[in-house]
Design an enzyme around this catalytic site. Structure first.
Site, PDB file in Angstrom:
ATOM      1  N   GLY A 166     -56.834 -15.190 100.860  1.00 46.02           N
ATOM      2  CA  GLY A 166     -57.271 -15.558 102.199  1.00 46.02           C
ATOM      3  C   GLY A 166     -58.493 -16.446 102.283  1.00 46.02           C
ATOM      4  O   GLY A 166     -59.136 -16.518 103.337  1.00 46.02           O
TER       5      GLY A 166
ATOM      6  N   HIS B 105     -41.538 -32.613  96.285  1.00 45.15           N
ATOM      7  CA  HIS B 105     -40.724 -31.441  96.574  1.00 45.15           C
ATOM      8  C   HIS B 105     -41.347 -30.638  97.710  1.00 45.15           C
ATOM      9  O   HIS B 105     -42.520 -30.821  98.037  1.00 45.15           O
ATOM     10  CB  HIS B 105     -40.564 -30.566  95.328  1.00 45.15           C
ATOM     11  CG  HIS B 105     -41.866 -30.292  94.627  1.00 45.15           C
ATOM     12  ND1 HIS B 105     -42.346 -31.106  93.626  1.00 45.15           N
ATOM     13  CD2 HIS B 105     -42.791 -29.321  94.793  1.00 45.15           C
ATOM     14  CE1 HIS B 105     -43.505 -30.644  93.191  1.00 45.15           C
ATOM     15  NE2 HIS B 105     -43.799 -29.560  93.889  1.00 45.15           N
TER      16      HIS B 105
ATOM     17  N   ARG C 246     -54.707 -37.190  96.697  1.00 40.78           N
ATOM     18  CA  ARG C 246     -54.295 -36.987  95.308  1.00 40.78           C
ATOM     19  C   ARG C 246     -52.808 -36.672  95.370  1.00 40.78           C
ATOM     20  O   ARG C 246     -52.392 -35.688  95.996  1.00 40.78           O
ATOM     21  CB  ARG C 246     -55.092 -35.852  94.668  1.00 40.78           C
ATOM     22  CG  ARG C 246     -54.750 -35.567  93.195  1.00 40.78           C
ATOM     23  CD  ARG C 246     -53.829 -34.390  93.115  1.00 40.78           C
ATOM     24  NE  ARG C 246     -53.712 -33.802  91.782  1.00 40.78           N
ATOM     25  CZ  ARG C 246     -52.786 -32.908  91.444  1.00 40.78           C
ATOM     26  NH1 ARG C 246     -51.901 -32.489  92.335  1.00 40.78           N
ATOM     27  NH2 ARG C 246     -52.741 -32.410  90.238  1.00 40.78           N
TER      28      ARG C 246
ATOM     29  N   ASP D   3     -49.549 -35.344  94.040  1.00 46.40           N
ATOM     30  CA  ASP D   3     -49.025 -34.412  93.041  1.00 46.40           C
ATOM     31  C   ASP D   3     -47.831 -35.039  92.325  1.00 46.40           C
ATOM     32  O   ASP D   3     -47.026 -35.766  92.922  1.00 46.40           O
ATOM     33  CB  ASP D   3     -48.616 -33.123  93.754  1.00 46.40           C
ATOM     34  CG  ASP D   3     -48.157 -32.036  92.809  1.00 46.40           C
ATOM     35  OD1 ASP D   3     -48.877 -31.752  91.843  1.00 46.40           O
ATOM     36  OD2 ASP D   3     -47.076 -31.468  93.042  1.00 46.40           O
TER      37      ASP D   3
ATOM     38  N   GLU E 186     -51.324 -37.911  90.058  1.00 46.79           N
ATOM     39  CA  GLU E 186     -51.303 -36.975  88.934  1.00 46.79           C
ATOM     40  C   GLU E 186     -50.384 -37.519  87.847  1.00 46.79           C
ATOM     41  O   GLU E 186     -49.177 -37.646  88.038  1.00 46.79           O
ATOM     42  CB  GLU E 186     -50.814 -35.591  89.369  1.00 46.79           C
ATOM     43  CG  GLU E 186     -50.846 -34.595  88.208  1.00 46.79           C
ATOM     44  CD  GLU E 186     -50.056 -33.332  88.451  1.00 46.79           C
ATOM     45  OE1 GLU E 186     -50.198 -32.383  87.656  1.00 46.79           O
ATOM     46  OE2 GLU E 186     -49.275 -33.280  89.422  1.00 46.79           O
TER      47      GLU E 186
ATOM     48  N   HIS F 285     -56.693 -26.494  88.108  1.00 49.53           N
ATOM     49  CA  HIS F 285     -55.819 -25.377  88.462  1.00 49.53           C
ATOM     50  C   HIS F 285     -54.580 -25.279  87.586  1.00 49.53           C
ATOM     51  O   HIS F 285     -53.865 -24.272  87.646  1.00 49.53           O
ATOM     52  CB  HIS F 285     -55.403 -25.505  89.933  1.00 49.53           C
ATOM     53  CG  HIS F 285     -54.615 -26.739  90.224  1.00 49.53           C
ATOM     54  ND1 HIS F 285     -55.181 -27.997  90.220  1.00 49.53           N
ATOM     55  CD2 HIS F 285     -53.296 -26.926  90.504  1.00 49.53           C
ATOM     56  CE1 HIS F 285     -54.265 -28.892  90.495  1.00 49.53           C
ATOM     57  NE2 HIS F 285     -53.110 -28.277  90.664  1.00 49.53           N
ATOM     58  N   ASP F 286     -54.292 -26.300  86.768  1.00 54.85           N
ATOM     59  CA  ASP F 286     -53.100 -26.300  85.920  1.00 54.85           C
ATOM     60  C   ASP F 286     -53.379 -25.914  84.472  1.00 54.85           C
ATOM     61  O   ASP F 286     -52.441 -25.756  83.691  1.00 54.85           O
ATOM     62  CB  ASP F 286     -52.441 -27.689  85.929  1.00 54.85           C
ATOM     63  CG  ASP F 286     -51.695 -27.966  87.214  1.00 54.85           C
ATOM     64  OD1 ASP F 286     -51.099 -27.016  87.762  1.00 54.85           O
ATOM     65  OD2 ASP F 286     -51.713 -29.115  87.684  1.00 54.85           O
TER      66      ASP F 286
ATOM     67  N   ASP G  36     -52.660 -19.917  84.158  1.00 54.79           N
ATOM     68  CA  ASP G  36     -52.290 -19.527  85.503  1.00 54.79           C
ATOM     69  C   ASP G  36     -51.597 -18.160  85.443  1.00 54.79           C
ATOM     70  O   ASP G  36     -50.718 -17.953  84.609  1.00 54.79           O
ATOM     71  CB  ASP G  36     -51.344 -20.600  86.055  1.00 54.79           C
ATOM     72  CG  ASP G  36     -50.838 -20.310  87.450  1.00 54.79           C
ATOM     73  OD1 ASP G  36     -51.469 -19.517  88.149  1.00 54.79           O
ATOM     74  OD2 ASP G  36     -49.803 -20.885  87.821  1.00 54.79           O
TER      75      ASP G  36
ATOM     76  N   ARG H 182     -57.227 -19.187  88.370  1.00 63.35           N
ATOM     77  CA  ARG H 182     -57.356 -19.369  89.821  1.00 63.35           C
ATOM     78  C   ARG H 182     -57.980 -18.135  90.464  1.00 63.35           C
ATOM     79  O   ARG H 182     -57.579 -17.705  91.541  1.00 63.35           O
ATOM     80  CB  ARG H 182     -55.988 -19.666  90.442  1.00 63.35           C
ATOM     81  CG  ARG H 182     -55.297 -20.883  89.846  1.00 63.35           C
ATOM     82  CD  ARG H 182     -53.904 -21.100  90.412  1.00 63.35           C
ATOM     83  NE  ARG H 182     -53.243 -22.242  89.775  1.00 63.35           N
ATOM     84  CZ  ARG H 182     -52.037 -22.685  90.109  1.00 63.35           C
ATOM     85  NH1 ARG H 182     -51.350 -22.087  91.074  1.00 63.35           N
ATOM     86  NH2 ARG H 182     -51.503 -23.719  89.487  1.00 63.35           N
TER      87      ARG H 182
END
Length: 670
Positions: free
Chosen positions: A256, A331, A410, A412, A441, A509-510, A553, A557
């Site tokens: 949240g 996507h 950015r 993706d 990316e 984050h990847d 991951d 995160r």
């Protein structure tokens, strides 16, 4: 143990290579093997390999040149990718990706082409020409235009590979030239189409139009915020059934974090000296990561509303912070209106051409029958040949800069989308706001034509991370000289402006957080200094300044930790100092050349020199666990003969930064 054999033959078009992969497996329980491929350009695909007997599986595929990644699936278990651990790019990569490079280059003593990655506009009437030589006998290089010769300088030499550059002033619209190279009592001239002659030949000269670009956009250093995990206001849980803040994240945890929380921390981000923030997706979605978008023109209600986002933009701009949004155009969610219509109306849907549908019904017990991102059924991929899809996204491209005054995008998985579509998206965005920064990316930094043709400003520099930073800092498997060689190879693949705009990072984050995987944590702050010192735009993943941990991951995160200890206090101050220096010497870092005047493998000392006009910044690194002496940067700046008075000392695991002006002798330790 699995064995992988690679057989490469030139079989098709010049921009692709036919590759045969032979996979030998000793596990008799494996009856079927599929290979999943991430090409350097184009969408991920999965194909079944042919069984040849004796545990051998084989497949032939046509791939674009560059670096691609691959993994395997056994017995149709598509949720469990496999690979031999010695091949994978990282043991923390749950996708088990291994890399392979497909390159076909005509051998020539000089690596040079008449393209932007070799000839770049810098500023005003200044241009930079770069090339690489591959033979030791070459001791001098010059650009020859008519009766004029312009000598090159050496940026770095490692064995028989030398990187050269020249800063030249041209006030014309076109130049016709050849490259002179000499040494060992011989002189040769490189012309167009790799033609080498004993003298300049007019009809074979390179012809280059000199098209100036706008001055480098003012995006110096960025801070990446993952919205769900950064900060939540109010801090107590509400009716959204949120997970307790700070708990262990899972693939579906919704903590949240929201826009109000980000707003409350903008002073913190600006106080660190950043000049832009990069927000992972904020659009209405089903997931916490929001890469499965339901509505591209609506803010996710969990994050807040339009009033909140307007407030964020306005406060950020008051603080001198620009805002870049992450968007996944390739996507969407299965709840996206067009795909939802297909689910409801099947073959009668008006949106069939928006996606790549194989057959109806769309699902059975074993698989789904439409193109989806990397095989995830919840992320159907758009058909970019469809005009209505193109028009929809051109409206999105204009909507956010027009209504909210955002400062950039950015994109993706940019390499998985057509160049023509990206170009149209870039053009549509800039019709509203011409100075938008747009980053794509890319996991492979060899697509210079793709970047130029698509109109992108820069890329996410995964090649620097994978090819340079990880081998040196995580595995400690390469020397300093090989680190520098790798850095120079990476930066040679794109134009000066693309390199400058591209994002250098240690974490995101990847991938696993760098603090968790760096072998010697005493080098952590040195890694930051390195990505600030070379070409590129450093971007810091939230919490890196406070030494947050996190492996693959979803562990990378976790909820933001604002408190810091003694170690992280030092890193915190290092980043503030680097941001301050980057801002104070903007011309050097935005437009300066790069060279490595000292690379000492034995003592683990390295110097980076960034120069513009008569000003230079020298960054001196000691990666060793003992103090070392070295020649002071003034010797390289003034080309002086070394003497005892010019010997300096640098402490272990430290970096010092100097400013030197050659014209008036100004010298300052920063």
């Amino acid at each position: 143990m699995n064995q992988i054999y690679n057989e490469v033959t030139n079989k098709k078009a010049k921009n692709s290579i036919w590759k045969e992969i032979i996979f030998k497996l000793s596990d008799e329980s494996v009856k079927t093997v599929h290979i999943g491929v991430y090409p350097s350009h184009g969408r991920y695909f999965r194909k079944k390999m042919k069984y040849k007997g004796g545990g051998i599986f084989k497949i032939g595929i046509d791939l674009p040149k560059g670096k691609f990644f691959y993994h395997f699936f056994f017995n149709n278990k598509f949720d469990s990718p496999k690979n031999d651990e010695q091949f994978v790019i990282s043991k923390y990569d749950y996708q088990k990706k291994a890399s392979f490079v497909l390159e076909t280059e005509i051998f020539c003593p000089i690596q040079f082409s008449n393209k932007p990655h070799c000839i770049s506009h810098i500023k005003d009437d200044i241009w930079e020409v770069r090339l690489i030589t591959h033979q030791k006998w070459i001791s001098h290089v010059a650009l020859v235009e008519g009766t004029e010769e312009y000598p090159f300088s050496i940026a770095y030499t490692e064995k028989n590979v030398t990187f050269w550059f020249a800063r030249l002033k041209f006030v014309k619209s076109e130049i016709n030239f050849c490259i002179k190279f000499n040494g060992s009592n011989q002189t040769k001239y490189l012309h167009d189409n790799h033609k080498i002659c004993d003298s300049p030949i007019t009809e074979f000269l390179f012809t280059t139009p000199l098209e100036k670009r706008n001055d480098y956009l003012p995006f110096r250093v960025g801070y990446q915020v993952f919205p769900d995990r950064f900060h939540r206001i109010p801090e107590e849980k509400n009716s959204l059934n949120l997970v307790e803040w700070g708990g262990e994240p899972t693939y579906s945890s919704l903590f949240g974090g929201n826009i109000k929380g980000i707003i409350s921390k903008l002073d913190y981000i600006a106080g660190l000296g950043f000049d832009f923030i990069f927000l992972n997706p904020i659009f209405f979605s089903k997931s916490y990561h929001r890469y499965d978008c339901i509505d591209y023109e609506r803010i996710d209600p969990v994050l807040g509303d339009e009033a909140d986002f307007n407030e964020l933009i306005e406060k950020a701009h008051r603080l001198g912070l620009k805002v870049i949004l992450d968007i996944s155009l390739n996507h969407c969610s299965t709840d996206f209106f067009a795909f939802k219509d297909i689910l409801e109306n099947q073959a009668k849907s008006a949106y069939l051409n928006w996606f790549e549908i194989e057959q109806f019904p769309l699902f059975d017990e074993t698989r789904h029958y439409y193109s989806s991102w990397h095989g995830y059924k919840d992320m159907p991929q758009f058909n970019f040949d469809e005009k209505e899809v193109q028009q929809y996204f051109m409206n999105v491209a204009r909507y956010w800069p027009q209504k909210f005054n955002i400062d950039g995008w950015r994109l993706d998985v940019a390499s998985e989308m057509p160049v023509s579509f990206i170009k149209e998206f870039v053009t549509s965005s800039r019709k509203v706001k011409p100075d938008l920064m747009i980053i794509g990316e890319l996991w492979d930094n060899s697509l210079s034509d793709f970047v130029v043709d698509s109109g992108l400003d820069g890329i996410t520099n995964f090649s620097l991370y994978l090819d340079s930073l990880i081998p040196f800092f995580q595995y400690e498997s390469v020397s300093i000289s090989n680190l520098v060689l790798s850095i120079m190879k990476v930066q040679s693949r794109n134009s000066f402006s693309v390199n400058q705009s591209s994002w250098n990072f240690l974490s995101n984050h990847d991938i696993a957080r760098f603090y968790s995987i760096i072998k010697d944590k005493r080098k952590y702050s040195l890694a930051f200094t390195l990505i600030y010192g070379i070409f590129g735009t450093p971007i810091i993943y939230y919490g890196e300044e406070n030494c947050m941990n996190g492996l693959a991951d979803p562990d990378n995160r976790q909820c933001m930790e604002f408190e810091s200890g003694e170690t992280s206090d030092f890193v915190h101050e290092t980043i503030k100092k680097l941001n301050r220096i980057k801002a104070a010497y903007e011309n050097i870092f935005n437009f300066g050349s790069i060279a490595f005047p000292l690379v000492d493998n034995k003592n683990k000392v390295m110097i980076i020199q960034r120069s513009y006009a008569k000003d230079s910044i020298f960054l001196v690194f000691n990666f060793d666990d003992i103090d070392h002496q070295y020649l002071h940067p003034i010797t390289y700046s003034a080309n002086k003969e070394a003497d005892a008075s010019m010997v300096a000392k640098i402490k272990r695991y430290s970096a010092e930064i100097f400013f030197i002006n050659e014209e008036n002798g100004t010298f300052e330790l920063l």
